[in-house]
Design an enzyme around this catalytic site. Structure first.
Site, short mmCIF file in Angstrom:
data_model
loop_
_atom_site.label_atom_id
_atom_site.label_comp_id
_atom_site.label_asym_id
_atom_site.label_seq_id
_atom_site.Cartn_x
_atom_site.Cartn_y
_atom_site.Cartn_z
N GLU A 201 16.05 0.22 -4.17
CA GLU A 201 16.28 0.95 -2.92
C GLU A 201 17.38 0.31 -2.08
O GLU A 201 17.55 -0.91 -2.08
CB GLU A 201 14.98 0.92 -2.09
CG GLU A 201 13.84 1.61 -2.77
CD GLU A 201 12.48 1.27 -2.18
OE1 GLU A 201 11.63 2.17 -2.16
OE2 GLU A 201 12.26 0.13 -1.74
N ASP B 53 3.83 1.78 -0.94
CA ASP B 53 5.16 1.91 -0.31
C ASP B 53 6.13 2.67 -1.20
O ASP B 53 7.33 2.45 -1.13
CB ASP B 53 5.70 0.51 0.05
CG ASP B 53 5.88 -0.39 -1.17
OD1 ASP B 53 5.46 0.02 -2.26
OD2 ASP B 53 6.44 -1.48 -1.02
P1 NAD Z 1 2.77 -9.40 -6.24
O1 NAD Z 1 2.95 -8.69 -7.53
O2 NAD Z 1 3.29 -10.78 -6.09
O3 NAD Z 1 1.21 -9.44 -5.87
C1 NAD Z 1 0.37 -8.34 -5.95
C2 NAD Z 1 -1.05 -8.81 -6.20
O4 NAD Z 1 -1.93 -7.67 -6.16
C3 NAD Z 1 -1.25 -9.45 -7.58
O5 NAD Z 1 -1.75 -10.76 -7.44
C4 NAD Z 1 -2.25 -8.53 -8.29
O6 NAD Z 1 -3.14 -9.21 -9.14
C5 NAD Z 1 -2.98 -7.92 -7.10
N1 NAD Z 1 -3.69 -6.67 -7.37
C6 NAD Z 1 -3.26 -5.61 -8.11
N2 NAD Z 1 -4.23 -4.65 -8.13
C7 NAD Z 1 -5.25 -5.12 -7.35
C8 NAD Z 1 -6.51 -4.58 -6.95
N3 NAD Z 1 -6.91 -3.39 -7.37
N4 NAD Z 1 -7.29 -5.32 -6.14
C9 NAD Z 1 -6.91 -6.56 -5.70
N5 NAD Z 1 -5.72 -7.12 -6.06
C10 NAD Z 1 -4.91 -6.41 -6.87
O7 NAD Z 1 3.38 -8.43 -5.14
P2 NAD Z 1 3.83 -8.79 -3.64
O8 NAD Z 1 5.24 -9.22 -3.59
O9 NAD Z 1 2.78 -9.63 -2.98
O10 NAD Z 1 3.79 -7.32 -3.02
C11 NAD Z 1 2.56 -6.61 -2.90
C12 NAD Z 1 2.85 -5.17 -2.57
O11 NAD Z 1 3.43 -5.08 -1.26
C13 NAD Z 1 3.85 -4.50 -3.51
O12 NAD Z 1 3.36 -3.21 -3.83
C14 NAD Z 1 5.12 -4.38 -2.71
O13 NAD Z 1 5.91 -3.27 -3.08
C15 NAD Z 1 4.57 -4.23 -1.30
N6 NAD Z 1 5.46 -4.65 -0.23
C16 NAD Z 1 5.48 -3.88 0.88
C17 NAD Z 1 6.29 -4.25 1.93
C18 NAD Z 1 6.27 -3.43 3.20
O14 NAD Z 1 7.12 -3.63 4.07
N7 NAD Z 1 5.30 -2.56 3.37
C19 NAD Z 1 7.12 -5.38 1.84
C20 NAD Z 1 7.05 -6.16 0.70
C21 NAD Z 1 6.21 -5.78 -0.34
#
Ligand code: NAD
Length: 350
Positions: A66, A237
């Site tokens: 993006e 997101d």
């Molecule tokens: P990451 O991959 O480092 O961590 C995600 C975690 O979620 C993993 O440890 C995984 O095991 C866990 N997980 C997956 N399914 C699960 C479930 N059903 N129950 C509990 N835990 C579960 O990712 P990250 O960098 O921490 O990002 C997390 C999310 O946040 C991503 O989807 C990312 O796109 C989003 N994000 C959003 C914003 C925003 O501004 N809204 C900003 C950054 C990241």
């Protein structure tokens, strides 16, 4: 080292990941989260001034890339960011990013920086800034569901900005929970490792969902969510990527960054196109109500908006001046006679 004045343009300051980490440590993580939140809040207060567009997304089967541009008429910024939930299986980050700030008057870049670390900080600062308006007064406990890359930042921001004292961790992968618990040791939070999402929500006034899965997941079912809580939904997101059972959206008051982007990417993909939402900048400006009762469920349907990255870029540029925490990037041709670009090329050969 001083940053070049807009009229000098000898080089573009570049902040590497190493230098970003040095900068964070020189300021202190929690202080930086507080200061970032103040910059973000200030830009939310000037919301109508900004050029706004939903981010430009290139989707693939495994993820998304993006571009997130915006401008306040004086400065222009954009972030390049990806989201690839399967990446962690290959030892890669789910989210990586870099960004650029430029001077609108000349179009010249004034900063290029890593933004993987900075995105985690700005997302956490935004969550906590928003929770200050929406979470129940005196909230002390947060459930942190999804213990990946963002989770410690989210926990520390809620501590520094909202006064959270206890964080209850849950992840489907216990190794992620162990990692987050270890990282949060000695940070002044009581950390509890939980065995299920439901368990993590025990006594929590703030529930953060920050999981990564490229599907319409159901991290929270309707019956798990009691009255009076604030939900900080970070992970949903992207089109087809959400975390909450739609029934929760019908019981909650929903707050969003920029509706045209959130309608496509946020939890509200799963309700009608005209389902009511409140824009956060209006709450911050006192033009719309935030939390209005103790029984209300408030939901921040966070997707991450370009203005938050713009605020983070502004902050980094301000904090960089007078430090040696940047490289001087030779990325702008600078002929003595601006029209003699070819002559400069010829002289370089000689
Ligand atoms: P990451 O991959 O480092 O961590 C995600 C975690 O979620 C993993 O440890 C995984 O095991 C866990 N997980 C997956 N399914 C699960 C479930 N059903 N129950 C509990 N835990 C579960 O990712 P990250 O960098 O921490 O990002 C997390 C999310 O946040 C991503 O989807 C990312 O796109 C989003 N994000 C959003 C914003 C925003 O501004 N809204 C900003 C950054 C990241």
């Amino acid at each position: 080292m001083s940053l070049p004045k807009p009229s000098e343009r000898a080089f573009v300051p570049f902040v590497s990941v190493d230098n970003m980490m040095r900068l964070v440590h020189s300021i202190g993580v929690e202080r930086m989260l507080v200061e970032l939140a103040a910059y973000i809040e200030e830009d939310f207060r000037h919301w109508p001034l900004f050029d706004k567009t939903p981010r430009i997304a290139a989707h693939s089967k495994e993820g998304v890339i993006e571009l997130m541009p915006t401008s306040d008429g004086i400065q222009y910024g954009f972030k390049y960011v990806n989201g690839h939930p399967k990446n962690t299986r290959e030892g890669l980050q789910t989210v990586t990013a870099f960004g650029l700030l430029a001077d609108v008057a000349t179009g010249y870049p004034t900063l290029l920086t890593e933004m993987t670390m900075l995105t985690a900080l700005r997302t956490a600062a935004t969550s906590a800034m928003v929770a200050r308006y929406l979470a129940p007064k005196g909230a002390t406990t947060m459930a942190m569901i999804g213990n990946g890359a963002q989770s410690e930042f989210q926990s520390l921001a809620m501590k520094a900005i909202c006064g959270i004292t206890t964080v209850r961790l849950y992840d489907t992968d216990p190794a992620a929970t162990d990692k987050a618990a270890r990282n949060l040791e000695g940070q002044g939070l009581t950390v509890v490792k939980c065995s299920s999402a439901e368990d993590s929500m025990e006594g929590a006034q703030i529930i953060t969902t920050c999981t990564a899965d490229k599907q319409n997941a159901t991290i929270l079912t309707d019956n798990m969510v009691g009255t009076g809580v604030h939900i900080n939904a970070i992970g949903g997101d992207c089109p087809g990527k959400t975390e909450l059972a739609p029934a929760i959206l019908h019981r909650a008051d929903i707050f969003v960054e920029y509706p045209p982007q959130t309608r496509v990417e946020g939890e509200i993909q799963n309700v009608a196109e005209d389902h009511p939402v409140t824009e956060l900048w209006q709450v911050i400006e006192g033009q719309a109500a935030g939390r209005s009762s103790t029984s209300q469920i408030t939901l921040f349907d966070s997707v991450g908006f370009a203005i938050e990255d713009f605020s983070a870029l502004r902050y980094i540029r301000d904090r960089l001046d007078g430090t040696d925490l940047f490289d001087q990037l030779d990325m702008l041709a600078d002929p003595d006679d601006p029209r003699d670009l070819f002559g400069m090329l010829q002289r370089a050969k000689a």
